[in-house]
Scaffold this motif. Sequence first.
Motif, mmCIF file in Angstrom:
data_model
loop_
_atom_site.group_PDB
_atom_site.id
_atom_site.type_symbol
_atom_site.label_atom_id
_atom_site.label_comp_id
_atom_site.label_asym_id
_atom_site.label_seq_id
_atom_site.Cartn_x
_atom_site.Cartn_y
_atom_site.Cartn_z
ATOM 1 N N UNK A 1 54.173 -59.052 3.910
ATOM 2 C CA UNK A 1 54.327 -58.135 4.737
ATOM 3 C C UNK A 1 55.271 -57.364 4.537
ATOM 4 N N UNK A 2 54.735 -55.753 4.997
ATOM 5 C CA UNK A 2 55.221 -54.795 4.480
ATOM 6 C C UNK A 2 55.868 -53.713 5.578
ATOM 7 N N UNK A 3 55.380 -53.713 6.542
ATOM 8 C CA UNK A 3 55.537 -52.996 7.550
ATOM 9 C C UNK A 3 55.051 -53.491 9.298
ATOM 10 N N UNK A 4 55.994 -53.574 10.542
ATOM 11 C CA UNK A 4 56.087 -53.941 11.347
ATOM 12 C C UNK A 4 56.030 -52.444 12.654
ATOM 13 N N UNK A 5 55.328 -52.311 13.482
ATOM 14 C CA UNK A 5 54.981 -51.195 14.096
ATOM 15 C C UNK A 5 54.886 -52.015 15.850
ATOM 16 N N UNK A 6 56.220 -51.191 16.777
ATOM 17 C CA UNK A 6 55.648 -51.322 18.224
ATOM 18 C C UNK A 6 56.476 -50.304 18.448
ATOM 19 N N UNK A 7 54.902 -49.351 19.475
ATOM 20 C CA UNK A 7 55.222 -48.403 20.210
ATOM 21 C C UNK A 7 54.288 -47.544 20.984
ATOM 22 N N UNK A 8 53.606 -46.585 20.321
ATOM 23 C CA UNK A 8 52.704 -45.564 20.898
ATOM 24 C C UNK A 8 51.512 -45.650 20.466
ATOM 25 N N UNK A 9 50.452 -46.302 21.057
ATOM 26 C CA UNK A 9 48.969 -46.862 20.499
ATOM 27 C C UNK A 9 49.171 -48.144 20.984
ATOM 28 N N UNK A 10 50.109 -48.815 20.767
ATOM 29 C CA UNK A 10 50.416 -50.452 20.713
ATOM 30 C C UNK A 10 50.670 -50.659 21.891
ATOM 31 N N UNK A 11 50.234 -51.854 23.122
ATOM 32 C CA UNK A 11 50.129 -52.230 24.375
ATOM 33 C C UNK A 11 51.632 -53.009 24.365
#
Length: 792
Positions: free
Chosen positions: A737-747
Amino acid sequence: MQFSENWLRQFVNPTLNTEELSHALTMAGLEVENLQPVGTVFSKVVIGKILSTEKHPDADRLQVCKVDVGLPEPLQIVCGANNARAGLFSPCALVGAELPGMSIKAAKVRGVESFGMMCSAKELDAAAEPTGLLELPDDVTIGQDIREYLGLDDKLFTIKLTPNRSDCLSLLGIARDVAAITGAPLNTPDIQVIKPNHQATKKVIVIASEACPRYCGRLISGVNAQAKTPDWMLRCLNRSGIRSISAIVDITNYVLLELGQPMHAFDADKLQGDIIVRFAKAEEPITLLNHLDFKLAADDLVIADDNGAIALAGIMGGVSTSLSDNTTNIFLESAFFTPDTIAGKARRLGLITDSSYRFERGVDYGNTLQALERASALVLEICGGSAGAVSEIIGITPSRQAVDLRLAKLISLLGIVLSNQQVAKIFTQLGFDYTENNDVFTVMPPSYRFDIAIEEDLIEEIARLHGYEHIPAVPPQAVLNMLSAPESRLSEMTLRHQLVADGYQEVITYSFVDENWERDLLGNKNTIKLKNPISSNLSVMRSGLWGGLIDTLVHNLNRKQSRAQLFEVGSSYSRATSNTDNAYEESQRISGLFYGSFAPEQWTLATRDVDFYDVKSTVDELTQGRAEYLVASDGAQHPALHPGQSAKVFLKGKAIGWIGKLHPKWQQQYDLPKSTILFELEVAPLLNRKLPKHQELSKTLPIRRDLALIVNYDLPVQTLLNAIKMAEIPLITEVSLFDIYKGKGIDSGKKSLAFLVLMQDTHKTLVDNDADAAMAKLLDVVKIQFGAILRA
């Protein structure tokens, strides 16, 4: 047990000096713990008789005495003692005598010549304060050395007995062993049967016959309770550590030391009705001779009369029937109480007596009547009176079973060759009855040897009497082969080495812990309680190791240690999952604690406190990177850990322990200024490891593909990585794993995970079609198991 050497030599007098006798006893298993002289060293002190006294011409408090010391002419001695008088026999130090702290010389005292000194007990170092001249009886021999008369060349032996040798809690028992060891003749007391002068008896009713299989008693009337205890008996008692009370009580104590039989004397005129041996009624009151009141339990054995309990059987008598100076009639008791009945009862009441100490270990039930006869004779001799008939109740006494000893087994265990004649001689020395047939000895232990029950007991007796020092130490000769050590199995020592390499220090703490630790730190309400704890704060068996680690941490913090890395490998105990009440399980655990700064203070690193992830790296190392962590939720929390900074540790889907920060509540209770990180794991799963496999180094470069997946927000990343690893997709060598994203564009309720995927083949260069096929299989795995979708 403490005793006088002179008293012992009245029973058996081997041709050994004091030091040799001490060594012989120790080598035979009766360890001499202390050996000391009775009196201080002094010389030239003899028994003198004051013939006359005259007032000193120049001193009101001094007298000029003429003293006969056995010389042709009496000595003139100036004395200041207020009890100096004509006709008094007292110790006299001659000119040239060496006393503690002084030398005696001829001198003038206020102008009058003095050729010696009359002595008090203080001058002879036999008393702390002077109380006048030491007065001696009129039947002494003038001129006799006072050391010889008082037996001051005697030595005091203190032996440390093992619990099985209750037969040696008497002079007779020790003498038996000395006679057996040295071959010296044994002189037992000449005990004659007392002929009754009257037929008055006391009826004895033994209700608790199993607890008291034998009870003997005798009425003796017309005794003089104020009679003086003889000096010889006082010396025996004092040198055994027992103070004199009265002549009758001193006699019972003397027989206790001589024969090992505890006894008790009741004032017969205070007895109401019959003597009854029974168990106490619940909460039955009694006031013992120490003037303490007790409420008895239903399993306490008592001696009672019509008014209630008058003595706590085998432990202590009661005040209500105690002797006094006005006593004229006594009832003398000698009984056998079984060890199981007396064991623990005195301790429960906070008492320790010479009687209970012996009855708990076993008293010779074959000597009960003999002891009564011995005590009766001494009472009649010293206190006068007339003896009645013996009241005796005999039930089922303990039986001694014959024990077989095989000569071959004896030789096998001791490693030396002994003949039948040698073994027979040792049994004869011990006083054991035996028969021999085909190299098998059948031995009947005597009534006083409670410790002879199995073949190994007899082998021990043979070794003792033969002499441990005569058994050669022969080095074993054998072929030593290395045992196979499976590479897939680690040892506990490997885990220890890993933690020590990480800076931890090993501690060893008690398996017995405070019940509060179990309840508060581990949430264990069903503790395993000890029946006989060594202290109140060590009363239960531990089900986890954190209590001992935290206690060690507090101990170090109190001694100005600001940083601690501790671990322990030890057993934990729990009740078995079966329905059996007394079934328990034991498991091995490894537990660690990290407190304070991450690293010792130094100039190359900035100081920071240890955190969760520092300790997690240690757990990862112990589990070889295979551990999974489930963050503690409301439904699965550990009572000792912070609910938001703790996790349950899994290995191959099975929970094996916990890791986390100590709960603020306990941090405050234990007065810890900083956070404490803890972990505890089962040891067994950590010892299994996967064997490394040889793999050829690839000559081609790997292909990298990046993969972005949208998954549920509460899905642990490690769970997804483990699933990919378990799928063993060909060509894929690494997924990270190199990135985790939660925000705009993610439900809402989703998150985006970006992975690096490396693919490589050791035999050929991969092309896009190969990589695409591997990536497709990877996507199938995460879609099917986790509903993951490829992020656009």
